[in-house]
Design an enzyme around this catalytic site. Structure first.
Site, PDB file in Angstrom:
ATOM      1  N   HIS A 178      -1.907   7.272 -11.280  1.00 10.02           N
ATOM      2  CA  HIS A 178      -2.689   6.103 -10.861  1.00 10.02           C
ATOM      3  C   HIS A 178      -3.641   5.655 -11.974  1.00 10.02           C
ATOM      4  CE1 HIS A 178      -1.548   5.251  -6.755  1.00 10.02           C
ATOM      5  NE2 HIS A 178      -1.683   6.521  -6.409  1.00 10.02           N
TER       6      HIS A 178
ATOM      7  N   GLY B 161      -5.165  13.016  -1.963  1.00  9.99           N
ATOM      8  CA  GLY B 161      -5.728  12.589  -3.232  1.00  9.99           C
ATOM      9  C   GLY B 161      -6.041  11.112  -3.168  1.00  9.99           C
TER      10      GLY B 161
ATOM     11  N   HIS C 173       0.450  12.955  -9.396  1.00 10.54           N
ATOM     12  CA  HIS C 173       0.444  11.690  -8.660  1.00 10.54           C
ATOM     13  C   HIS C 173      -0.857  10.925  -8.938  1.00 10.54           C
ATOM     14  CE1 HIS C 173       1.545   9.232  -5.000  1.00 10.54           C
ATOM     15  NE2 HIS C 173       0.258   8.940  -5.141  1.00 10.54           N
ATOM     16  N   GLU C 174      -1.990  11.610  -8.793  1.00 12.27           N
ATOM     17  CA  GLU C 174      -3.281  10.931  -8.990  1.00 12.27           C
ATOM     18  C   GLU C 174      -3.492  10.552 -10.448  1.00 12.27           C
ATOM     19  OE1 GLU C 174      -4.641   9.796  -6.383  1.00 12.27           O
ATOM     20  OE2 GLU C 174      -3.390  11.032  -5.081  1.00 12.27           O
TER      21      GLU C 174
ATOM     22  N   GLN D 252      -7.276   2.975  -6.703  1.00 14.51           N
ATOM     23  CA  GLN D 252      -6.792   2.698  -5.349  1.00 14.51           C
ATOM     24  C   GLN D 252      -7.863   2.052  -4.478  1.00 14.51           C
ATOM     25  OE1 GLN D 252      -4.964   6.844  -4.913  1.00 14.51           O
ATOM     26  NE2 GLN D 252      -3.641   5.534  -3.635  1.00 14.51           N
TER      27      GLN D 252
ATOM     28  N   CYS E   6       2.280   7.628  -0.679  1.00 14.59           N
ATOM     29  CA  CYS E   6       1.118   7.113  -1.405  1.00 14.59           C
ATOM     30  C   CYS E   6       0.332   6.194  -0.484  1.00 14.59           C
ATOM     31  CB  CYS E   6       1.591   6.352  -2.641  1.00 14.59           C
ATOM     32  SG  CYS E   6       0.241   5.676  -3.640  1.00 14.59           S
ATOM     33  N   LEU E   7      -0.977   6.319  -0.520  1.00 16.81           N
ATOM     34  CA  LEU E   7      -1.834   5.462   0.288  1.00 16.81           C
ATOM     35  C   LEU E   7      -1.771   4.005  -0.172  1.00 16.81           C
ATOM     36  CD1 LEU E   7      -4.931   7.819   0.641  1.00 16.81           C
ATOM     37  CD2 LEU E   7      -3.103   7.405   2.311  1.00 16.81           C
TER      38      LEU E   7
END
Length: 188
Positions: free
Chosen positions: A145, A46, A141-142, A51, A99-100
């Site tokens: 953000h 994702g 999660h997304e 991000q 997480c990226l």
């Protein structure tokens, strides 16, 4: 299409609520195409617009289940409904995520097992997604953000302290840190 730099914890865009997407323009379509390319190059499951430094309410997602069935898309201006969490502590083997924007680490986090997300697609058509398991985790999660919340903001106190030590050691936690998949790798 282009692979975009991924912002790392501490960048203000990651810690503030994103704005709704108004009209779906060619610029939005290009952003989404670049986000898919970036997510795939990372690789991730994702990627939310904040991000990559864009404070808009949209994210891409992809996941292949054990049978290899693909699940991939974009959701614009999502709303999220969750089944209440089961009480207890997260299982470190089955409920850890990464997480990226806090690359190279993972921590256990309890998430709802089922969610429904509504929003629109790139054509402006309504979308409703009802999922469970890892797909539900990805959606939560997304979505976080888009509200300026990183998963490390939700982990237990012991793991949060560990995450803060890692961030301090790597110089994260302030603006100006990013990494570009395929070009450079974040410090591990």
């Amino acid at each position: 299409m282009a692979v975009l730099p991924i912002r790392i914890m501490g960048d203000p865009v990651l810690h503030s609520p994103a704005s709704p997407v108004g009209e779906i323009t060619d610029e939005i379509r290009t952003l989404v195409a670049d986000m898919f390319e970036t997510m795939d190059a990372a690789p991730g499951v994702g990627l939310a617009a904040p991000q990559v430094g864009v404070a808009l309410r949209l994210y891409t997602y992809t996941y292949e289940d054990d049978e290899g069935a693909p699940w991939r898309g974009v959701i614009i201006n999502p709303e999220l409904w969750m089944v209440p969490l089961e009480p207890g502590f997260p299982d470190e083997d089955d409920e850890s995520e990464g997480c990226l924007s806090f690359p190279g680490e993972s921590f256990p986090l309890r998430r709802s097992d089922r969610v429904r997300v509504t929003g629109t697609d790139l054509d402006g058509a309504p979308v409703t997604i009802e999922v469970s398991g890892w797909r539900a985790r990805i959606m939560q999660h997304e979505f976080d953000h888009l509200d300026g919340v990183l998963y490390i903001d939700r982990i237990d106190d012991r793991d949060w302290k560990t995450a803060q030590k890692i961030a301090k050691k790597r110089g994260w936690g302030r603006p100006g840190h990013a990494w570009t998949p395929g070009v450079d790798q974040p410090e591990a």
